[in-house]
Design a protein around this motif. Structure first.
Motif, PDB file in Angstrom:
ATOM      1  N   ARG A 152      -1.886   2.151   9.933  1.00 20.51           N
ATOM      2  CA  ARG A 152      -1.913   3.259  10.894  1.00 20.51           C
ATOM      3  C   ARG A 152      -0.971   4.385  10.479  1.00 20.51           C
ATOM      4  O   ARG A 152      -0.129   4.220   9.602  1.00 20.51           O
ATOM      5  CB  ARG A 152      -1.520   2.743  12.281  1.00 20.51           C
ATOM      6  CG  ARG A 152      -2.569   1.837  12.890  1.00 20.51           C
ATOM      7  CD  ARG A 152      -2.169   1.368  14.280  1.00 20.51           C
ATOM      8  NE  ARG A 152      -0.876   0.711  14.302  1.00 20.51           N
ATOM      9  CZ  ARG A 152      -0.644  -0.523  13.890  1.00 20.51           C
ATOM     10  NH1 ARG A 152      -1.630  -1.239  13.397  1.00 20.51           N
ATOM     11  NH2 ARG A 152       0.559  -1.038  13.955  1.00 20.51           N
ATOM     12  N   ALA A 153      -1.137   5.506  11.146  1.00 20.41           N
ATOM     13  CA  ALA A 153      -0.276   6.687  10.972  1.00 20.41           C
ATOM     14  C   ALA A 153      -0.299   7.192   9.531  1.00 20.41           C
ATOM     15  O   ALA A 153       0.736   7.451   8.927  1.00 20.41           O
ATOM     16  CB  ALA A 153       1.147   6.399  11.446  1.00 20.41           C
ATOM     17  N   PHE A 178       0.851  -1.188   0.000  1.00 22.97           N
ATOM     18  CA  PHE A 178       0.000   0.000   0.000  1.00 22.97           C
ATOM     19  C   PHE A 178       0.882   1.232   0.000  1.00 22.97           C
ATOM     20  O   PHE A 178       1.992   1.238   0.517  1.00 22.97           O
ATOM     21  CB  PHE A 178      -0.976   0.003   1.189  1.00 22.97           C
ATOM     22  CG  PHE A 178      -0.324  -0.149   2.537  1.00 22.97           C
ATOM     23  CD1 PHE A 178       0.086   0.959   3.265  1.00 22.97           C
ATOM     24  CD2 PHE A 178      -0.126  -1.411   3.083  1.00 22.97           C
ATOM     25  CE1 PHE A 178       0.673   0.824   4.506  1.00 22.97           C
ATOM     26  CE2 PHE A 178       0.468  -1.560   4.329  1.00 22.97           C
ATOM     27  CZ  PHE A 178       0.863  -0.451   5.048  1.00 22.97           C
ATOM     28  N   ASP A 179       0.366   2.271  -0.636  1.00 27.98           N
ATOM     29  CA  ASP A 179       1.040   3.566  -0.617  1.00 27.98           C
ATOM     30  C   ASP A 179       0.275   4.483   0.317  1.00 27.98           C
ATOM     31  O   ASP A 179      -0.800   4.139   0.810  1.00 27.98           O
ATOM     32  CB  ASP A 179       1.193   4.143  -2.024  1.00 27.98           C
ATOM     33  CG  ASP A 179      -0.095   4.185  -2.815  1.00 27.98           C
ATOM     34  OD1 ASP A 179      -1.182   3.894  -2.257  1.00 27.98           O
ATOM     35  OD2 ASP A 179      -0.045   4.518  -4.005  1.00 27.98           O
ATOM     36  N   TYR A 180       0.829   5.674   0.558  1.00 24.67           N
ATOM     37  CA  TYR A 180       0.229   6.601   1.512  1.00 24.67           C
ATOM     38  C   TYR A 180       0.776   8.002   1.246  1.00 24.67           C
ATOM     39  O   TYR A 180       1.812   8.159   0.607  1.00 24.67           O
ATOM     40  CB  TYR A 180       0.511   6.173   2.951  1.00 24.67           C
ATOM     41  CG  TYR A 180       1.881   5.560   3.144  1.00 24.67           C
ATOM     42  CD1 TYR A 180       3.033   6.335   3.137  1.00 24.67           C
ATOM     43  CD2 TYR A 180       2.018   4.185   3.316  1.00 24.67           C
ATOM     44  CE1 TYR A 180       4.283   5.773   3.296  1.00 24.67           C
ATOM     45  CE2 TYR A 180       3.269   3.612   3.473  1.00 24.67           C
ATOM     46  CZ  TYR A 180       4.398   4.408   3.470  1.00 24.67           C
ATOM     47  OH  TYR A 180       5.638   3.847   3.622  1.00 24.67           O
ATOM     48  N   TYR A 192       3.484   7.306   8.149  1.00 26.89           N
ATOM     49  CA  TYR A 192       4.388   6.214   8.489  1.00 26.89           C
ATOM     50  C   TYR A 192       3.897   4.897   7.891  1.00 26.89           C
ATOM     51  O   TYR A 192       4.684   4.040   7.543  1.00 26.89           O
ATOM     52  CB  TYR A 192       4.573   6.088   9.998  1.00 26.89           C
ATOM     53  CG  TYR A 192       5.417   7.198  10.550  1.00 26.89           C
ATOM     54  CD1 TYR A 192       6.803   7.150  10.455  1.00 26.89           C
ATOM     55  CD2 TYR A 192       4.829   8.321  11.136  1.00 26.89           C
ATOM     56  CE1 TYR A 192       7.585   8.173  10.931  1.00 26.89           C
ATOM     57  CE2 TYR A 192       5.609   9.349  11.620  1.00 26.89           C
ATOM     58  CZ  TYR A 192       6.985   9.275  11.516  1.00 26.89           C
ATOM     59  OH  TYR A 192       7.757  10.300  11.987  1.00 26.89           O
ATOM     60  N   GLY A 193       2.593   4.716   7.812  1.00 28.50           N
ATOM     61  CA  GLY A 193       2.059   3.512   7.195  1.00 28.50           C
ATOM     62  C   GLY A 193       2.456   2.239   7.905  1.00 28.50           C
ATOM     63  O   GLY A 193       2.773   1.243   7.266  1.00 28.50           O
ATOM     64  N   GLU A 225      -6.269  16.674   8.864  1.00 25.77           N
ATOM     65  CA  GLU A 225      -6.716  16.749  10.262  1.00 25.77           C
ATOM     66  C   GLU A 225      -5.754  16.066  11.230  1.00 25.77           C
ATOM     67  O   GLU A 225      -5.998  16.025  12.426  1.00 25.77           O
ATOM     68  CB  GLU A 225      -8.099  16.115  10.428  1.00 25.77           C
ATOM     69  CG  GLU A 225      -9.242  16.919   9.832  1.00 25.77           C
ATOM     70  CD  GLU A 225      -9.399  16.648   8.331  1.00 25.77           C
ATOM     71  OE1 GLU A 225      -9.273  15.477   7.908  1.00 25.77           O
ATOM     72  OE2 GLU A 225      -9.625  17.608   7.592  1.00 25.77           O
ATOM     73  N   GLY A 226      -4.676  15.467  10.735  1.00 25.79           N
ATOM     74  CA  GLY A 226      -3.737  14.725  11.589  1.00 25.79           C
ATOM     75  C   GLY A 226      -3.635  13.279  11.120  1.00 25.79           C
ATOM     76  O   GLY A 226      -4.020  12.945  10.000  1.00 25.79           O
ATOM     77  N   PHE A 227      -3.138  12.426  11.987  1.00 25.35           N
ATOM     78  CA  PHE A 227      -2.971  11.021  11.629  1.00 25.35           C
ATOM     79  C   PHE A 227      -4.274  10.247  11.785  1.00 25.35           C
ATOM     80  O   PHE A 227      -5.059  10.522  12.685  1.00 25.35           O
ATOM     81  CB  PHE A 227      -1.893  10.352  12.500  1.00 25.35           C
ATOM     82  CG  PHE A 227      -0.497  10.773  12.134  1.00 25.35           C
ATOM     83  CD1 PHE A 227       0.087  10.354  10.950  1.00 25.35           C
ATOM     84  CD2 PHE A 227       0.237  11.584  12.987  1.00 25.35           C
ATOM     85  CE1 PHE A 227       1.378  10.730  10.619  1.00 25.35           C
ATOM     86  CE2 PHE A 227       1.530  11.969  12.669  1.00 25.35           C
ATOM     87  CZ  PHE A 227       2.099  11.537  11.476  1.00 25.35           C
ATOM     88  N   THR A 228      -4.473   9.277  10.903  1.00 28.47           N
ATOM     89  CA  THR A 228      -5.638   8.410  10.978  1.00 28.47           C
ATOM     90  C   THR A 228      -5.221   6.977  10.680  1.00 28.47           C
ATOM     91  O   THR A 228      -4.085   6.720  10.293  1.00 28.47           O
ATOM     92  CB  THR A 228      -6.744   8.877   9.998  1.00 28.47           C
ATOM     93  OG1 THR A 228      -7.951   8.171  10.291  1.00 28.47           O
ATOM     94  CG2 THR A 228      -6.354   8.646   8.547  1.00 28.47           C
TER      95      THR A 228
END
Length: 191
Positions: A167-168, A62-64, A69-70, A173-176
């Motif tokens: 995660r991360a 997966f990319d992000y 941080y993924g 809005e921040g990390f989700t």
């Protein structure tokens, strides 16, 4: 005649390369999956999930977005497992069964990290130390994508049931976090 032979050899090599494309390299880049025309599953803006397999391995990637941080926990039940296992990817790799009481690391210094067998992932890379504060803190550098390569020899062929929590993920809005699928297990037919 010599040039004809060279041309025929080049054509044969080219055809063999198309029949057996090179599998992805676990290097933190999603480009291998795009080159293989692996269809993405969109999880959210700038975050896509990819599945690929050959006769030996399954890749989940997966990319992000930048700044993410993924890190991930992949819950997996496969034909060669007696119970659901968790494959953990962050700055450390580790695996543990989800059965209550199964040993799992409870702190970053635990000897239960780095116990992975039959799979590998690109972890969040350590990148020196930040000495600007009172106590030195580790610096981390991240890849553009997270890739997990899983051995069919260890986990078996047939129906795999999996759920991944990513995660991360950086948003405005921040990390989700994202869980796929949200309330169930994804069924993957492993040939």
């Amino acid at each position: 005649m010599r040039y004809t032979l060279i041309f025929l050899i080049a054509l044969l090599v080219s055809c063999q390369q198309h029949e057996n494309p090179a599998p992805p390299l676990v290097d933190g880049s999603i480009e291998d999956f795009r080159s293989l025309n692996v269809p993405p599953i969109e999880l959210m803006s700038e975050t896509n999930l990819y599945f690929y397999q050959d006769k030996h391995y399954v890749w989940i990637a997966f990319d992000y977005p930048d700044g993410s941080y993924g890190t991930a926990d992949l819950k997996l039940l496969s034909p060669k497992l007696s119970d659901t296992i968790n494959l953990h990817v962050s700055a450390q790799l580790g695996e543990w069964y989800l059965t209550e009481g199964s040993p799992r690391p409870d702190n970053p210094q635990s000897d239960l990290w780095w116990n992975h067998s039959g799979w590998y992932a690109n972890e969040v890379w350590p990148n020196g130390t930040d000495n600007s504060g009172e106590e030195p803190q580790p610096n981390f550098k991240n890849a553009k994508a997270r890739e997990i390569q899983i051995s069919k020899e260890r986990f078996g062929k047939g129906e795999w049931k999996l759920q991944i929590e990513i995660r991360a993920i950086q948003t405005s809005e921040g990390f989700t976090s994202i869980t796929f699928p949200e309330n169930d297990f994804h069924q993957l037919e492993v040939f």
